[in-house]
Structures are given as C-alpha cells and as structure tokens.
Design an enzyme around this catalytic site. Structure first.
Site, PDB file in Angstrom:
ATOM      1  N   PHE A  10       0.860  -1.187   0.000  1.00 41.13           N
ATOM      2  CA  PHE A  10       0.000   0.000   0.000  1.00 41.13           C
ATOM      3  C   PHE A  10       0.898   1.239   0.000  1.00 41.13           C
ATOM      4  CE2 PHE A  10      -2.468  -3.356   2.096  1.00 41.13           C
ATOM      5  CZ  PHE A  10      -3.645  -3.340   1.361  1.00 41.13           C
TER       6      PHE A  10
ATOM      7  N   CYS B 151      -1.081   2.891 -10.275  1.00 46.12           N
ATOM      8  CA  CYS B 151      -2.001   2.005  -9.546  1.00 46.12           C
ATOM      9  C   CYS B 151      -3.474   2.270  -9.791  1.00 46.12           C
ATOM     10  CB  CYS B 151      -1.717   2.099  -8.057  1.00 46.12           C
ATOM     11  SG  CYS B 151      -0.181   1.310  -7.608  1.00 46.12           S
TER      12      CYS B 151
HETATM   13  C1  UDX Z   1      -1.667   4.742  -4.677  1.00 46.46           C
HETATM   14  C2  UDX Z   1      -2.177   4.350  -3.269  1.00 46.46           C
HETATM   15  O1  UDX Z   1      -2.284   5.514  -2.461  1.00 46.46           O
HETATM   16  C3  UDX Z   1      -1.254   3.332  -2.659  1.00 46.46           C
HETATM   17  O2  UDX Z   1      -1.757   2.940  -1.388  1.00 46.46           O
HETATM   18  C4  UDX Z   1      -1.222   2.159  -3.602  1.00 46.46           C
HETATM   19  O3  UDX Z   1      -0.545   1.073  -3.105  1.00 46.46           O
HETATM   20  C5  UDX Z   1      -0.660   2.577  -4.943  1.00 46.46           C
HETATM   21  O4  UDX Z   1      -1.501   3.584  -5.463  1.00 46.46           O
HETATM   22  P1  UDX Z   1       0.134   6.399  -5.698  1.00 46.46           P
HETATM   23  O5  UDX Z   1      -0.390   5.966  -7.029  1.00 46.46           O
HETATM   24  O6  UDX Z   1       1.588   6.444  -5.482  1.00 46.46           O
HETATM   25  O7  UDX Z   1      -0.447   5.443  -4.544  1.00 46.46           O
HETATM   26  O8  UDX Z   1      -0.401   7.871  -5.427  1.00 46.46           O
HETATM   27  P2  UDX Z   1      -1.552   8.599  -4.608  1.00 46.46           P
HETATM   28  O9  UDX Z   1      -0.929   9.575  -3.707  1.00 46.46           O
HETATM   29  O10 UDX Z   1      -2.500   7.648  -4.017  1.00 46.46           O
HETATM   30  O11 UDX Z   1      -2.260   9.431  -5.780  1.00 46.46           O
HETATM   31  C6  UDX Z   1      -2.835   8.808  -6.915  1.00 46.46           C
HETATM   32  C7  UDX Z   1      -3.470   9.820  -7.833  1.00 46.46           C
HETATM   33  O12 UDX Z   1      -4.626  10.384  -7.239  1.00 46.46           O
HETATM   34  C8  UDX Z   1      -2.571  11.001  -8.196  1.00 46.46           C
HETATM   35  O13 UDX Z   1      -2.736  11.296  -9.562  1.00 46.46           O
HETATM   36  C9  UDX Z   1      -3.079  12.113  -7.325  1.00 46.46           C
HETATM   37  O14 UDX Z   1      -2.843  13.381  -7.849  1.00 46.46           O
HETATM   38  C10 UDX Z   1      -4.555  11.789  -7.294  1.00 46.46           C
HETATM   39  N1  UDX Z   1      -5.221  12.349  -6.098  1.00 46.46           N
HETATM   40  C11 UDX Z   1      -4.906  11.863  -4.853  1.00 46.46           C
HETATM   41  C12 UDX Z   1      -6.174  13.347  -6.233  1.00 46.46           C
HETATM   42  O15 UDX Z   1      -6.466  13.800  -7.351  1.00 46.46           O
HETATM   43  N2  UDX Z   1      -6.803  13.813  -5.112  1.00 46.46           N
HETATM   44  C13 UDX Z   1      -6.521  13.331  -3.870  1.00 46.46           C
HETATM   45  O16 UDX Z   1      -7.143  13.802  -2.904  1.00 46.46           O
HETATM   46  C14 UDX Z   1      -5.545  12.338  -3.737  1.00 46.46           C
END
Ligand code: UDX
Length: 433
Positions: free
Chosen positions: A152, A263
């Site tokens: 995660f 992811c």
């Molecule tokens: C995610 C999960 O958080 C992690 O637990 C999993 O194992 C892998 O996928 P990650 O892809 O590294 O991690 O990034 P994350 O910080 O979760 O953001 C994913 C996407 O969502 C980004 O494009 C981010 O900009 C977007 N996002 C995130 C939003 O648009 N709004 C938010 O409030 C949070």
C-alpha cells in the site's frame, strides 16, 4: 531471516530495501542486467525520496544484495517476494500476469527447503491459488506455501509507508506460511502496527478494494467540484466540511485533474474486469473510471475557456507533468491527455517538471521542455498547473507577470487562492471554486 525479491521496480526495490532496514538479509533479483549494474553503482532506477541512502546504507551493512541470478538470490531464502509488473493487458484492461507466472515457473527449480512464495505485486483474486496449482505441478506441496502480501505504498512517500504502515495485510492458507510471514514482520509487531492475517483471496481483494475506494473518493469530489462551479460553491470548503466527519475522513478529497499513476487507473480497470467475470459487476467502480477518463479531457476545455475559446498558435506554459509531486513517474499522468488535447486545439506547449521531463520526452510530441519554470513562462498566453510540486507554490508572481504575454493562470490543483491571484493582477481559474 533471509529473503529474495524478484523484480527491482518500484515495489520490489522499496520493499527489498525496507526489509533489509528491518534487519533481514535481502537479495533483490532482476533480469535487466543494466539496471542491476546501475544499482551496484548506486544509481537508482526510479526517483523516490530517501531510497538512494537506504539502499547504500544496507548494501554497506551487507544486508542488501542485488543480482541477476535467481538461483543465487534464492539460496537459503525462507520467503520469495514476487514484485514484477502486472500492467493492464492491452485491449481488455485485465491485469497481465505473464511476468508473475514466468517468475513462478522459473523459481520452482530453486526451492530447496520450505519457502513461502509471496505476491507483493497487485494481482487479481485467485492468482495465489493459480500460483499454488502451477507450483504443485513442479515441486512437492510440502516444501512451499503461497501468501498474498499486497503493498500500500504511495510513490513519493513509499519508504515512510513501508516503515510505518497503517496496517499490513497478509493472506495465507496454512499455519506454516503464517509463521514465516509473522517472523518477517516482527519489527512492525513491536511498533504495534495492525497486521491483518486472513485468507489469500481476501488479501488479494483488499488491495483492489482499498485502491478503488480511494479512487472513488477522488472521482466523487471531482464531480462535486464541477457542481460547485455551476452553483457558486467552493469545493475545498465542501471537502473540509465533509472530511471533518470521522466516518468520511479528510484525505483523498482534493479535487484536481483526475487521478493517474501506476495504480489507481490500472487497478480500478482490473477490479472492474474481475468483478464482471465473477458475475458481480461493480457499477460504482465503473462510474469512477468513466468520470476520471472524461475529466482529463474536460481540463483542456477549461484552458480553452480561460484563453477566450481560442488556442490556435498560442503559447501555453505547463508546469508539472508527473501524475503527482515527488516522483518522476509519468504513468497515466493527466498531463498525457491534457497536453495532446490542447495541441489538438492548436496550442504550442512549453513545459517544465522538476523530475518528469526525461520520461515525458518519450511520451509527448512537439513539446518544448525548459530547464526552469520561468523560462517556460516567457511569452505565454496562459500557464496551466498540472502537478502540485512545492516549488510552484511560491513562484515570483511579479516576474511571472512580466514574462507572460497574458497573466492567465489555470490552476488544476488549487495551489493558489483565487482572491490573492486576482489582487496580484492575474486572471485566475481553479477547480470547483
Ligand atoms: C496509490 C495508493 O495511495 C497506494 O496505497 C497504492 O498502493 C498505490 O496507489 P500512488 O499511485 O503512489 O499510490 O499515489 P496517490 O498519492 O495515491 O495518488 C494517486 C493519484 O490520485 C494522483 O494522480 C493524485 O494526484 C490523485 N489524487 C490523490 C487526487 O487527485 N486527489 C486526492 O485527494 C488524492
């Protein structure tokens, strides 16, 4: 304890380095000779804060090793983690498991004593059972166990997430495998991290359900943002107001240009596919995917509107290309949809990103890349903020105004306050405000 990790991509490298930091002896193995050679020279294949030091420290302490030889990596290992890629299969969105099964078939030859084969890569429900079936055809059942231990990890905060997780999920189908996994995570037991031991299918599904739920929060708040724009409400205040309810929680409620990364897009697609195949379609997840895909394109229209409905021949500055800050990862970044959509409307794109430009050059065409944000802004009709890197939060606004042809800001991450920007003389549009 001695363990092996197959695959030195994001997940494998971070997990291997962190397990060695726990005190285990870890050998990471990868088929890519040049990648292993680079790691031996101290060059990380990805940018992740803290990783280079962590790897260097544990290599020096002789707890962390890198090799291309699987047999050597597995010598004496009690657990072997599979951390190879599980990309979306081209065409149908299912997770492509060819690398997982290739690793399983290869490692079978090197199992000596009892070994737990652990999937760390995100794999669809039932993959563990299939691994067990395939291994049973090759080696005696009594000398291996199969576990699911999904990661995660957030990119950019992966080491912190590994060392101080909210929880660890482990799926096993026998006590012997559970005992090995318990020993492996003993350092976290000491810090009272909840470790959820469960069945393999439950662990596999938990990973997808977690990512799909987080993606749902994002698509939900993004749709609320659209509504806010129509009715004169402020999405940031709505997010705050609802997030203070403990049942909802304030995280993952930042409206933006849509989620990207390695992811969420891939896992929501794969979950929707396996749910359909299982005869239990997930309508909410399907809607989340659709909302997100349409959203990225809608962002280009926002820029068009900010530029008086005409982008032909206009220079547009883009700040931020990666799917989020503190990573060089461009996978499924909203910028990869937004920029071509702007180009299709005739825009001349100039861009800057602190870490993502090398990769972006391979994925985008006809973009002029610059070495710093200000060079990007020269003569621009508008600037679009796609990724909320910290260095964009405190730009020199007077200098920006001097450099730009038109002081227009389209802030797709709401990093500035609209009123402040207006007072500084910018024409500002954000998200859901
Ligand atoms: C995610 C999960 O958080 C992690 O637990 C999993 O194992 C892998 O996928 P990650 O892809 O590294 O991690 O990034 P994350 O910080 O979760 O953001 C994913 C996407 O969502 C980004 O494009 C981010 O900009 C977007 N996002 C995130 C939003 O648009 N709004 C938010 O409030 C949070």
């Amino acid at each position: 304890m001695k363990i092996a990790v197959i695959g030195t991509g994001y997940v494998g490298l971070v997990s291997g380095a962190c397990f060695s930091e726990f005190g285990h002896t870890v050998t990471c193995v990868d088929k890519d000779i040049s990648k292993i050679a680079r790691i031996h020279r101290g060059v990380m294949p990805i940018y992740e804060p803290g990783l280079e030091d962590l790897v260097a420290r544990n290599c020096k302490a002789e707890r962390l090793f890198f090799t291309t030889d699987l047999k050597e990596a597995m010598k004496g290992a009690q657990a072997v983690f599979i951390a190879v890629g599980t990309p979306s299969r081209r065409g149908d969105g299912h997770a492509d498991l060819q690398y997982v099964y290739a690793a399983v078939e290869e490692l079978a030859a090197y199992i000596e004593d009892y070994t737990v084969i652990v999937t760390k890569s995100t794999v669809p429900v039932g993959t563990g059972a299939e691994i067990k079936k395939r291994l049973s055809a090759l080696v005696d059942d009594s000398i291996f166990g199969v576990a699911s231990n999904p990661e995660f990890l957030r990119e950019g905060a992966a080491i912190e997430d590994f060392m101080r997780p909210d929880r660890v999920v482990v799926g096993v189908d026998c006590d012997k495998a559970q005992a090995v996994m318990q020993e492996l995570y003993r350092p976290l037991f000491l810090s009272e991290t909840p470790i959820v031991f469960t069945g393999r299918e439950t662990a596999e599904l938990s990973k997808y359900a977690a990512n799909a739920f987080l993606a749902t929060k994002i698509s939900f708040i993004n749709e609320i943002a659209d509504m806010c724009e129509k009715v004169g409400a402020d999405v940031q205040m709505v997010a705050k107001a609802i997030g203070l309810d403990n049942r909802i929680g304030g995280k993952f409620l930042h409206a933006g240009p849509g989620f990207g990364g390695s992811c969420f897009p891939k896992d929501t697609r794969a979950l929707a596919k396996s749910a359909e195949a299982a005869g239990a379609p997930l309508r909410i997840v399907n809607a989340v995917i659709e909302v997100n895909e349409n959203r990225k394109l809608a962002m280009a229209d926002k820029v068009l509107t900010a530029c008086s409905d005409d982008l032909k021949g206009k220079k547009i500055a883009v700040l931020g290309l990666t799917f989020k800050p503190n990573t060089d990862d461009m996978r499924e970044s909203p910028s990869l949809d937004i920029i071509p959509a702007l180009q299709a409307k005739g825009a001349d794109i100039h861009a800057f990103d602190p870490k993502g430009m090398d990769e972006a050059e391979n994925l985008l065409t006809d973009v002029t890349f610059h070495e710093d944000p200000y060079a990007t802004l020269e003569g621009a009709e508008a600037v679009v903020i796609i990724t909320e890197w910290n260095q964009f939060r405190a730009l020199d606004f007077e200098r920006m105004k001097d450099l730009m042809n038109n002081p227009v800001i389209v802030d797709l991450r709401n990093i500035y306050a609209g009123v402040d920007m207006a007072a500084l003389g910018f024409t500002y549009s954000g998200i859901g405000r």
